[in-house]
Design a protein around this motif. Structure first.
Motif, PDB file in Angstrom:
ATOM      1  N   SER A   1      46.827  41.737  32.486  1.00  0.00           N
ATOM      2  CA  SER A   1      45.814  42.767  32.259  1.00  0.00           C
ATOM      3  C   SER A   1      45.122  42.552  30.916  1.00  0.00           C
ATOM      4  O   SER A   1      43.897  42.669  30.816  1.00  0.00           O
TER       5      SER A   1
ATOM      6  N   THR B   1      41.170  41.568  30.336  1.00  0.00           N
ATOM      7  CA  THR B   1      40.315  42.367  29.465  1.00  0.00           C
ATOM      8  C   THR B   1      39.617  41.483  28.433  1.00  0.00           C
ATOM      9  O   THR B   1      38.415  41.610  28.204  1.00  0.00           O
TER      10      THR B   1
ATOM     11  N   GLN C   1      36.941  39.442  30.047  1.00  0.00           N
ATOM     12  CA  GLN C   1      35.948  40.282  30.729  1.00  0.00           C
ATOM     13  C   GLN C   1      35.911  40.050  32.239  1.00  0.00           C
ATOM     14  O   GLN C   1      34.854  39.902  32.839  1.00  0.00           O
TER      15      GLN C   1
ATOM     16  N   SER D   1      41.662  43.555  39.048  1.00  0.00           N
ATOM     17  CA  SER D   1      42.512  43.963  37.928  1.00  0.00           C
ATOM     18  C   SER D   1      43.914  43.407  38.144  1.00  0.00           C
ATOM     19  O   SER D   1      44.255  42.951  39.237  1.00  0.00           O
TER      20      SER D   1
END
Length: 109
Positions: free
Chosen positions: A52, A56, A59, A64
């Motif tokens: 995760s 992030t 991007q 997810s």
């Protein structure tokens, strides 16, 4: 007529390139995590949290870490991805790309 066909295929290519680049980023993130020596000590939940964070940072928006199938059985860590990306072309025509991968690593020491 040839110009019309070229425009349609060119538009399709331009719509598809970002999805394939993002898929490459997802695969690279998973592969780099699996090469980390600390992965052998992580639980599936910790692997999910680490992915995760990587998603992030890179991007990644199409999937997810919660959407991944992560299992650790018998000393084998398996991470599977299965998702699709839809990109509109024109009117009611869309391009659908499906991505399915499975990554595995023997974490026994």
């Amino acid at each position: 007529m040839i110009l019309l066909v070229a425009v349609v295929f060119g538009t399709a290519a331009l719509r598809m390139v970002p999805a394939y680049m993002e898929h490459n980023t997802i695969s690279s993130s998973i592969k780099s995590l699996m090469q980390d020596s600390k992965t052998a000590l992580m639980s599936p939940r910790e692997v999910q949290d680490a992915l995760s964070k990587r998603f992030t940072i890179n991007q990644v928006n199409v999937i997810s870490a919660n959407d991944l199938a992560i299992s650790k059985e018998g000393g084998i860590l398996k991470i599977s991805t299965d998702y699709e990306v839809r990109e509109p072309m024109f009117y009611n025509v869309s391009i659908v790309m499906t991505f399915q991968d499975e990554f595995s690593k023997d974490v026994r020491q």
